[in-house]
Design an enzyme around this catalytic site. Structure first.
Site: not given
Length: 431
Positions: A263, A278
């Site tokens: 991502r 993250r």
RNA sequence: GCUGAGGUAGCCUAGUCCGGUAAGGCGCCAGCCUUGAAAGCUGGUGGCGAUUCCGCCACGGGAGUUCAAAUCUCCCCCUCAGCGCCA
């Protein structure tokens, strides 16, 4: 993609549902879809009429030629048609494409049980499990725990791959694998077939499974190739039956995807940013189901129960929220998030996302329901849910199971996958 | 990467050289037959738009030639096989 038939037959119902998103753009889009559709149908009828005339003349010319009778008159009329037709046809295809482009931009219709709300702060808690620990600042962040153990390299990873990437080293690598294997075994025991999918997809199938904005914000594209790194195995699993007809009697199809996920956009707010919460790349075990339309509501609860079971067995307290209208996204009709308790952060953070996409993905992917090889008009429903994403799964374990001496106790259910190892401890070797 | 062969309905296949309403099989549905079933026979079985009759579209995608394109021309995509490279 919403069913065009429904847009035509029950526009009021569709509009009401879209209006619940409190974004006037969607209601306007719907009106435009209906307008273009009506124009297209009128235009199509005109085109059909010209084509009918052309076919008729064409047929009569052929007939005249075989009988050797004169056909000049027919031919001179026929010669005029292509120009007329070209103009009408280009208008028709323009209208059709405009209509479909608009239609594809409409989000899925939401389930009636989706609560109103503007953002994730208004998601509704539907259940909680376990006793949250109140460690707070006395605890280390999971990133600090990893570095203390000598099991992660964040600074060096930044140097070679950029922020958001990491090296793991030592026993935590095995813990990552153990988490995946544990989740996979749990799902296999509940009727899921493990699937290792391709890690890249072409654009066309990818457009079937995700929001268009994701191509800009989320997915990595391979340069000079029509290929995108998958953001989750949900995507290749959804696309597995691209363009096919699924046998009703073979449903539901329960798949357990195992893959890395890539991502681009990962945000970057909040405390304890350094770590693996993250990141641009992580491993995930994913539940994915194709089912009959009437079964999807029940199966959503099944997927949620499976995801909860993973965290119960890990002994990690969590709560489940019903994601509100403002936080739902365009593909899901209903979504639960499971949020694990992070004791250092003193907060519930998302570790699982569990969605019923109804017929939205399947229609875009051209998947239909059928019986015994005979295609039908119905479209199956698709659902997906995280079982465990090892980045966040590891992060919460590291926070919760850390000990004052810097070691990390391994949850009991994972120990069989680690040769009985009971804890992560700093090894003598340094990097 | 090179060379070759292919892409036709849910599936399999013919038609392409030589332009003129897309043939056949399997599967599926219905009817006949049968105590029931199978077999056999008969008919049906794509999408879109109108729905009263019907019309149009559909042969990987696009453009072109033509009154007319699965068929001829050009461009592109994909699949398979062989060769090359390779964990």
């Amino acid at each position: 993609m919403i069913d065009l038939d429904l847009v035509r037959k029950e526009p009021a119902k569709v509009e009401e549902n879209l209006a619940r998103r409190k974004n006037p753009v969607y209601v306007r889009l719907l009106a435009e879809v209906r307008e273009k559709d009506a124009e297209w149908r009128t235009c199509l009828q005109q085109a059909d009429e010209v084509r009918r005339r052309r076919n008729d003349l064409s047929r009569r010319i052929a007939e005249a030629r075989t009988k050797a009778t004169p056909s000049e008159e027919l031919e001179s009329e026929a010669k005029k048609l292509p120009d007329t037709l070209r103009a009408i046809e280009s208008q028709e295809s323009e209208l059709l494409h405009a209509r479909d482009a608009l239609l594809r931009r409409l989000p899925n219709l939401m389930d009636d049980s989706v609560p109103f709300g503007t953002d994730d702060s208004q998601n509704v808690v539907v259940s909680t499990w376990g006793e949250p620990l109140h460690g707070g600042a006395a605890l280390k962040s999971h990133g600090e725990v990893l570095e203390g153990l000598g099991m992660a390299e964040f600074d060096r990873a930044r140097r070679v791959s950029g922020a958001g990437f990491y090296y793991l080293r030592g026993a935590v690598v095995l813990l990552d694998l153990a988490l995946q294997r544990f989740a996979l075994d749990l799902l296999a025991g509940r009727g899921f077939t493990p699937v290792a999918p391709p890690y890249v997809l072409r654009r066309a199938p990818y457009e079937g499974v995700t929001d268009l904005a994701d191509f800009e914000n989320v997915m990595y594209k391979l340069e000079a190739e029509d290929l995108y790194l998958i953001a989750t195995s949900e995507h290749p699993l959804a696309a597995l039956y691209l363009g096919e007809i699924l046998d009703e009697d073979a449903l539901p199809i329960r798949l357990a995807g195992v893959s890395p996920c890539f991502r681009k956009e990962i945000g970057g707010h909040g405390v304890d940013q350094k770590g693996i919460f993250r990141v641009h790349q992580f491993q995930k075990v994913e539940q994915f189901v194709f089912c009959r339309p009437e079964d999807s509501a029940t199966i959503l609860e099944e997927l949620r129960a499976n995801a909860e079971e993973v965290f119960r067995q890990l002994g990690v307290p969590y709560r489940v929220v019903n994601v509100c209208t403002g936080d739902l996204g365009s593909v899901a009709a209903k979504k639960y998030d499971v949020e694990a308790w992070f004791p250092r952060q003193q907060a519930f953070r998302e570790v699982v996302s569990c969605s019923n996409c109804t017929d939205y993905q399947a229609r875009r992917l051209g998947i239909r329901l059928g019986k015994a090889g005979r295609p039908g008009k119905l479209v199956p429903h698709t659902l997906n849910s995280t079982a465990v994403a090892t980045s966040r799964g590891l992060a919460v374990i590291l926070e919760q199971y850390q000990q004052p001496d810097g070691s990390v106790t391994i949850p009991e259910v994972l120990r069989p996958y680690l040769g009985g190892l009971r804890a992560l401890v700093r090894s003598g070797a340094s990097l």
